[in-house]
Design a protein around this motif. Structure first.
Motif, PDB file in Angstrom:
ATOM      1  N   TYR A 688      -5.145   0.655   6.014  1.00 49.89           N
ATOM      2  CA  TYR A 688      -3.940  -0.088   5.628  1.00 49.89           C
ATOM      3  C   TYR A 688      -4.252  -1.537   5.199  1.00 49.89           C
ATOM      4  CZ  TYR A 688      -1.702   3.785   8.054  1.00 49.89           C
ATOM      5  OH  TYR A 688      -1.317   5.032   8.445  1.00 49.89           O
ATOM      6  N   ARG A 689      -5.558  -1.886   5.095  1.00 48.05           N
ATOM      7  CA  ARG A 689      -5.935  -3.222   4.601  1.00 48.05           C
ATOM      8  C   ARG A 689      -7.210  -3.081   3.786  1.00 48.05           C
ATOM      9  NH1 ARG A 689      -6.725  -8.004   8.860  1.00 48.05           N
ATOM     10  NH2 ARG A 689      -8.631  -6.832   9.187  1.00 48.05           N
ATOM     11  N   THR A 751      -2.816  -4.273  10.696  1.00 49.85           N
ATOM     12  CA  THR A 751      -2.341  -5.302   9.763  1.00 49.85           C
ATOM     13  C   THR A 751      -2.356  -4.701   8.370  1.00 49.85           C
ATOM     14  OG1 THR A 751      -3.290  -7.030  11.158  1.00 49.85           O
ATOM     15  CG2 THR A 751      -2.745  -7.644   8.900  1.00 49.85           C
ATOM     16  N   PHE A 752      -1.310  -5.048   7.550  1.00 49.97           N
ATOM     17  CA  PHE A 752      -1.115  -4.376   6.266  1.00 49.97           C
ATOM     18  C   PHE A 752      -1.118  -5.390   5.134  1.00 49.97           C
ATOM     19  CE2 PHE A 752       0.849  -1.906   9.579  1.00 49.97           C
ATOM     20  CZ  PHE A 752       0.551  -0.600   9.264  1.00 49.97           C
ATOM     21  N   ASN A 753      -1.843  -5.043   4.069  1.00 46.29           N
ATOM     22  CA  ASN A 753      -1.715  -5.776   2.817  1.00 46.29           C
ATOM     23  C   ASN A 753      -0.898  -4.903   1.854  1.00 46.29           C
ATOM     24  OD1 ASN A 753      -3.437  -3.776   2.006  1.00 46.29           O
ATOM     25  ND2 ASN A 753      -5.207  -5.111   1.654  1.00 46.29           N
ATOM     26  N   GLY A 757       0.299  -1.169   2.443  1.00 46.38           N
ATOM     27  CA  GLY A 757       1.710  -0.791   2.569  1.00 46.38           C
ATOM     28  C   GLY A 757       2.028   0.452   1.763  1.00 46.38           C
ATOM     29  N   PHE A 793       5.800  -4.498   3.406  1.00 44.55           N
ATOM     30  CA  PHE A 793       4.383  -4.785   3.149  1.00 44.55           C
ATOM     31  C   PHE A 793       4.068  -4.835   1.662  1.00 44.55           C
ATOM     32  CE2 PHE A 793       4.320  -2.219   7.177  1.00 44.55           C
ATOM     33  CZ  PHE A 793       4.152  -3.308   8.021  1.00 44.55           C
ATOM     34  N   ARG A 821       2.278  -8.195   8.404  1.00 45.74           N
ATOM     35  CA  ARG A 821       1.736  -8.497   7.077  1.00 45.74           C
ATOM     36  C   ARG A 821       0.477  -9.373   7.195  1.00 45.74           C
ATOM     37  NH1 ARG A 821       5.440  -8.522   2.313  1.00 45.74           N
ATOM     38  NH2 ARG A 821       4.119 -10.258   1.605  1.00 45.74           N
TER      39      ARG A 821
END
Length: 841
Positions: A688-689, A751-753, A757, A793, A821
């Motif tokens: 997710y990143r 944690t999402f970028n 997202g 996100f 985020r």
């Protein structure tokens, strides 16, 4: 009128001028019969009208000829010399006979008036004559009625006289008959007193009696007189005993009559024995005539009871021991070798047919011999049931003890119950057959019931004990099979860690079907033994309660065993969790192997429990169907019985439902534990990143999502097939809620970028498509909400304020997601959101 009608009709034109001067003659006969006014009118005017009609016809023909002949070839008319004549003819009247007709009509009216007067006169004369005749007729009728009344009075006097004479004659006849009866009675009394004096001579002395009492040809007369003397003497003794008297003469008379009574009793006994001996001799010769004579005479002694009982007691089937032994061999075989319900049923059918045929033959003899055949048949049938049938039933039906039950290897209680049912049913058939042959006033059905009363009193207890014995034996058999199977396969399965449930005994629908079959057989016996609806309902409820207890216990224990396998799988997971800490220091491969073993055990246990739930549902459906088809109709006639049975069935199944509920909760825990393990093991931080290296983002679901969906699809297949309707809906809804919470808690760790997202949104879509198969709208709505929140996100920070304008209810949850985020701190989103959504801070 007759002359004008019958006269010649020639020269009509000549008569037309003189008709008015002739008188009209109308006859009354013209108005009788089928009168027609048209015919009358035609006869009046036909003499005048024909001349006019002929002239009209001639005039028309002449006018036509003139027109035809005066036409010239060039089309012009020729002037005729007769034109003036035609004009002159046209000027004359067209209907010259009108005056004659008016005169004719006026004359006719006068004639009609005269005729009416004549008719009125005749009617008056006729009325007067009818009145005179009616007066004479009434006078004659009055004289006749007076004469008839006098005749009736004469008949009444004659009838009264005849009745008086008849009554007088009847009274005379009654007096004569009474006098004759008194004379006859006096004569008989004299004879009886003479005979009584003979019997009153001395005690035990019967040698000086009249020849009547020793003459074999006059036995009937002697028996009748002896009974009369005996009755008279006993009655006199009874009166003397009641009256209180101190006179010596009375005491002497009483003692004398007592001597006579004793002698008469001895004589009657001797005569009765002599007649019975003669009856037996005649019976040996099949001399029905002599037997009938003896039976008729013996009927005077105690109404023939001794003769009847003697005849029945001397029948071969009651005194021949070989007959009794033959009965036993026919039903039970040599040395009781064929003691089985089917063999006994065939033997009883044959024996009872033989007994019925024998009684039918005896009935023919009894009808021909005894004056009261119904009484003899009653004694005979009673003796058959109480002696011959009872002796056989005592050998067939040996009531077992409820404390020490007979072993199943020897048939157990079930054999006794089946034998009892067969014997009862066949004996009932025998009773119906004997009733058709004839048994007098004997209550043969009630007597047959009394033969089984001792067995029927404890029948419900024996039925319950039998069902319990069968259930216990079945459970022992199933446990033995399960133990044998676990010993042969359990070691291999446990060594590989593939299945914890393989060593546990599974629920069998076949076993429940067998329970129902036992119960159905018991209910058929209840129906056979219980004739009253209340008794039948009580026995049926008792037997059906046994089935409910057995099925409830069997299903509850089976579900508990299946739940135990889930508990063992949970214990393996706990070992895996403890082992992970060690594995970091020892070996990662061992931890992975332990995790796979725990997962396999959990999945196997889940499937096993779903199979158990499915079979439990099928078993309960079988019991409910059995109740509807066989039990309810037997309980409905008794108020409250059906409702009580339904409540008891619900109570009995509540234990299994509770066990199933607890097991389904463990199933959810097992599935969620494996989902958490897969997410923890397969989900990577970079999912997710992903780095911004210019490579196109991956739009496929993450490996963790794919593994979780694959696992859920595989394991929940058993739930889709094993659960039904409401149970499946409730289970999948609870599972969907738990999955929703686990996923939310899981994603809170990352944690999402923006590209992450998009990857998250793809995972949510994959999860949402899977849970849509749950058919749970509330779960679908939650995953749709997750999909909306995943947009936090993807959008730029400045667009977050407008993202949830249409859905303010999810702002609080969205704020938690926003904190995940990658740019949450760098973009100072906390301050921005607090200013935009002050209520959420």
């Amino acid at each position: 009128m007759k002359e004008s009608r019958d006269g010649p009709r020639n020269n009509r034109s000549a008569k037309s001028s003189s008709v008015s001067s002739l008188p009209l003659i109308l006859d009354m006969e013209d108005f009788k019969g089928d009168f027609s006014f048209d015919a009358l009118f035609g006869n009046l005017v036909n003499d005048l009208l024909p001349s006019f009609q002929e002239e009209e016809t001639d005039s028309a023909e002449g006018h036509g000829n003139i027109i035809a002949n005066d036409v010239l070839p060039n089309g012009t008319l020729r002037a005729s010399a007769d034109a003036a004549k035609s004009a002159q003819r046209i000027s004359t009247p067209l209907f010259p006979e009108v005056d004659a007709l008016l005169t004719l009509f006026k004359d006719s009216c006068r004639e009609l008036v005269d005729l009416r007067k004549q008719v009125d006169g005749r009617l008056y004369d006729l009325k007067k004559e009818v009145s005179i005749q009616d007066s004479k007729h009434r006078k004659t009728l009055a004289e006749l009625e007076k004469g008839v009344d006098g005749l009736f009075d004469s008949f009444a006097r004659l009838d009264s006289r005849i009745s008086s004479v008849g009554q007088t004659a009847a009274k005379i006849g009654d007096h004569l008959q009474s006098a004759d009866a008194q004379r006859e009675a006096a004569s008989q009394t004299i004879d009886l007193i003479k005979y009584l004096m003979e019997f009153n001579s001395s005690p035990g002395d019967l040698m000086e009696l009249s020849p009547l009492f020793s003459d074999d040809s006059r036995v009937a007369e002697a028996a009748s007189i002896a009974q009369k003397l005996r009755s008279f003497a006993e009655e006199d003794i009874g009166r003397q005993g009641i009256a209180v008297s101190s006179e010596v003469g009375n005491a002497t008379a009483s003692r004398g009559l007592e001597v006579a009574v004793a002698n008469l009793q001895d004589y009657c006994n001797e005569l009765e024995n002599r007649l019975l001996a003669r009856f037996d001799a005649a019976s040996q010769r099949r001399d029905l005539s002599t037997m009938g004579e003896c039976a008729k005479i013996l009927s005077q002694f105690n109404r023939g009871t001794s003769a009847m009982q003697h005849y029945v007691a001397t029948r071969p089937m009651f005194i021949d021991v070989e007959v009794m032994n033959a009965d036993t061999r026919l039903v039970l075989g040599e040395h009781n070798s064929q003691v089985s319900p089917s063999n006994v049923a065939r033997g009883l059918s044959s024996l009872y047919r033989e007994i019925t045929d024998t009684v039918r033959k005896e009935a023919a003899t009894i009808m021909a011999v005894f004056p009261s055949p119904n009484a003899v048949m009653s004694i005979l049938v009673q003796r058959v049931l109480e002696q011959r049938v009872t002796a056989l039933l005592d050998k067939i039906l040996v009531k077992p003890s409820l404390v020490n039950l007979p072993p199943l290897e020897e048939g157990g209680l079930l054999l006794y119950l089946r034998m009892l049912a067969v014997a009862y049913e066949k004996t009932q058939e025998l009773a119906r057959g004997l009733r058709s042959v004839g048994c007098g006033d004997l209550d043969v059905e009630g007597l047959t019931e009394s033969l089984f009363s001792s067995h029927k009193d404890e029948y419900p207890e024996h039925e319950q004990a039998s069902l319990g014995q069968l259930y216990k034996a079945k459970m022992e058999e199933v446990r033995a099979e399960s133990q044998q199977l676990s010993e042969s396969t359990g070691t291999i399965g446990r060594s590989k860690g593939a299945s914890v449930a393989s060593s546990h005994q599974q629920i069998s629908v076949t076993a429940v079907t067998e329970f129902v079959r036992w119960n159905e057989e018991s209910i058929s016996r209840c129906t056979l033994f219980s004739s009253q609806p209340a008794t039948l309902a009580g026995n049926v409820k008792t037997v059906f309660t046994c089935l409910l207890d057995q099925v409830s216990q069997y299903l509850t224990e089976g579900l508990d065993r299946a739940r135990d396998s889930l508990t063992e799988a949970a214990a393996l997971r706990e070992k895996f969790v403890l082992g992970t800490n060690i594995s970091r220091r020892v070996a990662a491969a061992a931890a992975a192997s332990a995790a796979e073993a725990a997962a396999a055990a959990g999945e196997s246990s889940f499937r096993s429990f779903m199979v158990a739930v499915q079979r439990s549902g099928s078993s309960v459906a079988i019991v409910q169907q059995y109740f509807s088809n066989s039990i309810s109709r037997l309980l409905l006639p008794v108020d409250g019985a059906h409702t009580a049975a339904c409540e008891e069935m619900a109570t009995a199944m509540s234990g299994a439902e509770s066990a199933a509920y607890k097991g389904l909760q463990l199933c959810i825990e097992t599935v969620m534990a494996e989902v958490e393990r897969l997410l923890s093991a397969e989900q990577k931080t970079t999912d997710y990143r992903s780095p911004d290296d210019g490579i196109a983002p991956d739009h496929r679901p993450t490996n963790a999502c794919t593994r979780v969906v694959a696992y859920l699809s595989r394991v929940l297949e058993a739930a889709f097939t094993g659960l039904e309707s409401q149970n499946k809906r409730a289970f999948l809804t609870e599972l969907g809620n738990r999955l929703y919470k686990v996923l939310r808690n899981h994603w809170q760790k990352f944690t999402f970028n923006p590209s992450g997202g998009l990857r998250l949104k793809r995972d949510i879509t994959e999860y949402g498509e899977f849970v849509r198969s749950f058919n749970a709208p509330s779960i679908d709505e939650k995953f749709e909400t997750l999909g909306i929140m995943a947009n936090v996100f993807i959008v730029a920070p400045e667009s977050l304020s407008t993202l949830f304008e249409g859905t303010p209810s999810i702002r609080k949850d969205a704020q938690r997601f926003i904190q995940l985020r990658e740019d949450y701190k760098s973009a100072k989103l906390a301050a921005r959101l607090s200013s935009l959504w002050p209520s959420s801070s």
